[in-house]
Design a protein around this motif. Structure first.
Motif, PDB file in Angstrom:
ATOM      1  N   ALA A   1      51.423  18.383  56.198  1.00  0.00           N
ATOM      2  CA  ALA A   1      50.885  19.524  55.079  1.00  0.00           C
ATOM      3  C   ALA A   1      51.863  19.640  54.123  1.00  0.00           C
ATOM      4  CB  ALA A   1      51.037  21.041  55.970  1.00  0.00           C
ATOM      5  N   SER A   2      52.936  18.892  53.982  1.00  0.00           N
ATOM      6  CA  SER A   2      53.957  19.041  52.883  1.00  0.00           C
ATOM      7  C   SER A   2      53.525  17.841  51.855  1.00  0.00           C
ATOM      8  CB  SER A   2      55.326  18.525  53.237  1.00  0.00           C
ATOM      9  OG  SER A   2      55.543  17.346  53.957  1.00  0.00           O
ATOM     10  N   LEU A   3      52.557  16.591  52.220  1.00  0.00           N
ATOM     11  CA  LEU A   3      52.096  15.958  51.186  1.00  0.00           C
ATOM     12  C   LEU A   3      50.854  16.087  50.693  1.00  0.00           C
ATOM     13  CD1 LEU A   3      53.211  12.618  53.777  1.00  0.00           C
ATOM     14  CD2 LEU A   3      54.029  13.117  51.305  1.00  0.00           C
ATOM     15  N   ALA A   4      50.713  16.010  49.442  1.00  0.00           N
ATOM     16  CA  ALA A   4      49.428  16.066  48.992  1.00  0.00           C
ATOM     17  C   ALA A   4      48.850  14.716  48.169  1.00  0.00           C
ATOM     18  CB  ALA A   4      49.369  17.093  47.846  1.00  0.00           C
ATOM     19  N   TYR A   5      48.163  14.307  48.946  1.00  0.00           N
ATOM     20  CA  TYR A   5      47.631  12.896  48.358  1.00  0.00           C
ATOM     21  C   TYR A   5      46.728  13.066  47.175  1.00  0.00           C
ATOM     22  CZ  TYR A   5      44.198   9.057  47.424  1.00  0.00           C
ATOM     23  OH  TYR A   5      43.337   8.032  47.025  1.00  0.00           O
ATOM     24  N   HIS A   6      46.891  12.288  45.934  1.00  0.00           N
ATOM     25  CA  HIS A   6      46.531  12.501  44.570  1.00  0.00           C
ATOM     26  C   HIS A   6      45.453  11.036  44.392  1.00  0.00           C
ATOM     27  CE1 HIS A   6      45.525  13.414  40.799  1.00  0.00           C
ATOM     28  NE2 HIS A   6      45.813  12.509  40.269  1.00  0.00           N
TER      29      HIS A   6
END
Length: 263
Positions: A131-136
């Protein structure tokens, strides 16, 4: 036009834009690559690297089917490389609290000895914090490079209590910067690759929560395929997207690799 008779297939990779809330706004972690690197020597980049076969050991890294379904080997590589290169560990312990700086040091030591991220986590009852990783987005190295990467870019906030530290191997220096200070500096221009400049631009938000929101809401799956073109005067420009204006690249950010070269 930059021509090459043999096109090297890109290797899948992951990179993490690590941010924190500083006294004067959002700060971003940049690592300076060693001058010995085959790709982007002496350039400032985000933590990251190629996928390793051990990154496929996903079940030992996550808990719950809904979490496991959101994690793949690219996500694992993003977490592993960020710990290896920057000592930032995007993980939680059995209570759900962020991994400590001691955890980060222990995991990095295990990785340096050849252990997989899954093995290092299992020994310490850690779990990947998906949840701490935001894919862009994704960027593919232009054709013509001797090493090419299909890189997935993620954003993450530096966990509380952890302290970044470059590995003194692939990364020989590290610095936290305000995006505007770098983007508006002529001194920094030749030190940054187009993907780095783009992602720094996205970090110009009011706080880290806004950065992650911007990364998620603007996420795209279609990769950016940059092209190299001659500037007509012996130099090289890069066209990041069709129809975009050419951007001066300066010297090519790679050299001819030899057997001893790393990533």
């Amino acid at each position: 036009m930059i021509e090459d008779t043999m096109v090297v297939p890109p290797r899948r990779a992951a990179s993490v834009v690590v941010v924190r809330d500083g006294r004067d706004g959002v700060e971003v972690l940049l690592l300076r690559r060693t001058s010995k690197a085959a790709f982007a020597p002496d350039r400032y980049v985000f933590p990251g690297g190629s996928i390793d076969p051990s990154d496929q050991h996903i079940p030992a890294l996550v808990t719950g089917e809904h979490v496991a379904s959101a994690v793949d080997e690219v996500t694992v590589a993003a977490v592993r490389e960020t710990c290896e290169e920057a000592l930032i560990l995007l993980a939680v312990d059995r209570s759900g609290a962020p991994a400590s700086v001691e955890h980060a040091r222990e995991v990095r030591s295990e990785l340096a000895r050849g252990a997989s991220l899954a093995a290092a986590f299992e020994q310490r009852a850690l779990r990947l914090d998906a949840a701490s990783l935001a894919y862009h987005d994704r960027w593919i190295t232009p054709e013509g490079a001797p090493r090419r990467f299909d890189t997935f870019f993620y954003y993450a906030v530096a966990p509380a209590g952890q302290v970044s530290e470059h590995d003194s191997g692939e990364a020989v220096d590290s610095v936290w910067v305000r995006p505007a200070d770098v983007l508006h500096s002529e001194e920094w221009t030749p030190r940054l690759l187009p993907p780095t400049r783009y992602h720094l631009t996205l970090c110009q938000q009011t706080d880290t929560a806004a950065v992650l929101t911007a990364a998620r809401t603007g996420a795209v799956r279609e990769p950016t395929r940059a092209r190299l073109v001659s500037d007509g005067a012996g130099g090289t420009n890069v066209i990041v997207r069709p129809g975009a204006a050419p951007v001066p690249l300066g010297s090519l950010p790679w050299r001819v690799p030899d057997a001893a070269d790393g990533r």
